[in-house]
Design a protein around this motif. Sequence first.
Motif, short mmCIF file in Angstrom:
data_model
loop_
_atom_site.label_atom_id
_atom_site.label_comp_id
_atom_site.label_asym_id
_atom_site.label_seq_id
_atom_site.Cartn_x
_atom_site.Cartn_y
_atom_site.Cartn_z
N ARG A 4 -14.87 18.62 54.20
CA ARG A 4 -16.33 18.70 54.11
C ARG A 4 -16.99 18.10 55.35
O ARG A 4 -17.89 18.67 55.96
N THR A 5 -16.50 16.89 55.72
CA THR A 5 -17.07 16.19 56.88
C THR A 5 -16.94 17.05 58.13
O THR A 5 -17.90 17.22 58.89
N GLU A 37 -10.09 16.65 50.90
CA GLU A 37 -11.28 17.45 50.64
C GLU A 37 -12.51 16.84 51.30
O GLU A 37 -13.32 17.55 51.91
N ALA A 38 -12.63 15.52 51.21
CA ALA A 38 -13.76 14.84 51.84
C ALA A 38 -13.71 15.08 53.35
O ALA A 38 -14.74 15.31 54.00
N SER A 66 -20.87 9.00 55.74
CA SER A 66 -20.64 10.41 56.09
C SER A 66 -19.23 10.85 55.74
O SER A 66 -18.96 12.04 55.65
N THR A 116 -16.48 20.28 58.41
CA THR A 116 -17.30 21.49 58.34
C THR A 116 -18.73 21.19 58.76
O THR A 116 -19.34 21.91 59.56
N ARG A 117 -19.25 20.09 58.24
CA ARG A 117 -20.63 19.70 58.57
C ARG A 117 -20.77 19.46 60.09
O ARG A 117 -21.73 19.89 60.72
N ASP A 163 -6.72 23.20 53.98
CA ASP A 163 -8.14 23.28 53.66
C ASP A 163 -8.99 23.67 54.86
O ASP A 163 -10.15 24.04 54.70
#
Lengths: 255, 281
Positions: free
Chosen positions: A177-178, A173-174, A123, A180-181, A198
């Motif tokens: 994304r994590t 960035e990863a 994840s 946000t999810r 970010d």
Amino acid sequence: MNVLEVRDLRVDLGAHTVLHDVDLTVRAGEAVAVLGANGSGKSTLVRAVTGLIPVHSGTIELFGTPLGPNAPMHRVGYVPQRVSATSGVVATAVEVVQSGLLGKGRLRPGRDATRKAVEALESVGLGAAAHRPVTELSGGQQQRVLIARALVREPELLVLDEPVAGVDLPSQEAFARTLTRLVRAGTTVVVVLHELGDLAALVQRAVVLRGGHVAHDGAPPPAHRHHAAPGHVHVHPHDDVTAQDVGAPALELEP
Amino acid sequence: MTGITQMLTDPLMQRALLVALLVGLAAPVIGTYLVQRKLSLLGDGIGHVALTGVALGWLVGAALDVVPNDALAVPGAVVAAVAGAVVIEVVRERTRGGGDVALALLFYGGIAGGVLLIGIAGGTSANLVGYLFGSISTVSTSDVVLTVALCALLLGVGLGLRPALFAVSHDAEFARSTGLPVRALNVAIAVVAALTVTVAMRVVGLLLVSALMIVPVAVAQLVSRSFASTMHLAMGLGTAVCVVGLAVTYWVPLAPGATIVVLAIVVYLVVLAARPLFARR
């Protein structure tokens, strides 16, 4: 019921009062950034909230239960401020992440610990590195291992202390994304940051600490356009805040 | 071949080999946690304190007219080592990982106290030599029973609680945030380290006790890529050097404890030298 309720908190470290008169309420599903200069007390705040440092006075409640032996720490995932996930003996990412499956009265991680740990690493985009020693990973990847260690707990409240400080761009960035999810899935997030970067799109609310108390609690402060460049680390609280004690020498108390 | 059969049928050697095997297996387990916490020298500190315990046991034995007069030496060492380990842990916690000077005081106090007390007990420093350098050639049946029991306990705690002990040793702060009983686990590691010191005292002596815990881990570190494999390899290496080192002294008149430790260090150097040949590209 609020996920986190801090009332009239005062924390002393040694002879110094690091936090005073701090009130903070975080409701379920909120994504809150804790901002502030070095020494403003933001790390101290999250360390007090996770029970890592003693409180001088005031109250902290997690999910309606006061911090202490009965606090529901199994519902909380904590990502400490770290530059490395290593220790004196080599360990794989999976071994480190499995620590997240432990807790009060839970000294062994259970049957499918490896599967859960690998999933948590997937994840954060580190599935391929699951069985590699953390010493072989970059600083940013090691930070993601520590995030996976918190995520494997399937926390309802995720507390992160400067998770992107000194982290390489792909890892930042990863991480965004994590996070946000997770927020979309309903996880409550409290994240200490030096700048929004970010995460600006994600954070609904910012708490700005200055000199150990809350100077601002509300909409995230807008970053100046030219300050939005990567690598810029200054915090830009509201103008009404910046007007106060600008340039006051901050006491560096965080590790 | 007949030499080996002869060695294995010698009751004295049988007992010694069994003790060496168990200690070699158990000591690196706790050693792995000590290396992980960057506390490799803790075993030495506890060993020094255990010497005071040996002398204290001797003193109490003399006062109570116990026969033989060193019957209480090992229990004394166990008590002093456990107490010393807990004190070290408390000092470490209070001083946030520091306490360097406090540990040094404990080192010196342990040795000086031992020598002082053995004199008061009517003995001489010579009586302490067996404890300082090991006395595996005089292992009795009751020693074997005690060793089996303690090693079973050490392996049970060290392997059974591995996930939790790993977590507190790797990142005590995160472990505390999960609700794990960090202090209890830290004390558990300290107590288990103390028991390891007293059980290994017989094989290599208090001055070399730490080597049995640390050197096999150091060797395993050179080639392992996970915590579990480091611990397992260290256990295998510890067992091998203890048994082989002791067996060598059956034919060659060498001090068993020192032979075992030197053998372990030689293995370390050989692996260190050979490692580039197997390096992953």
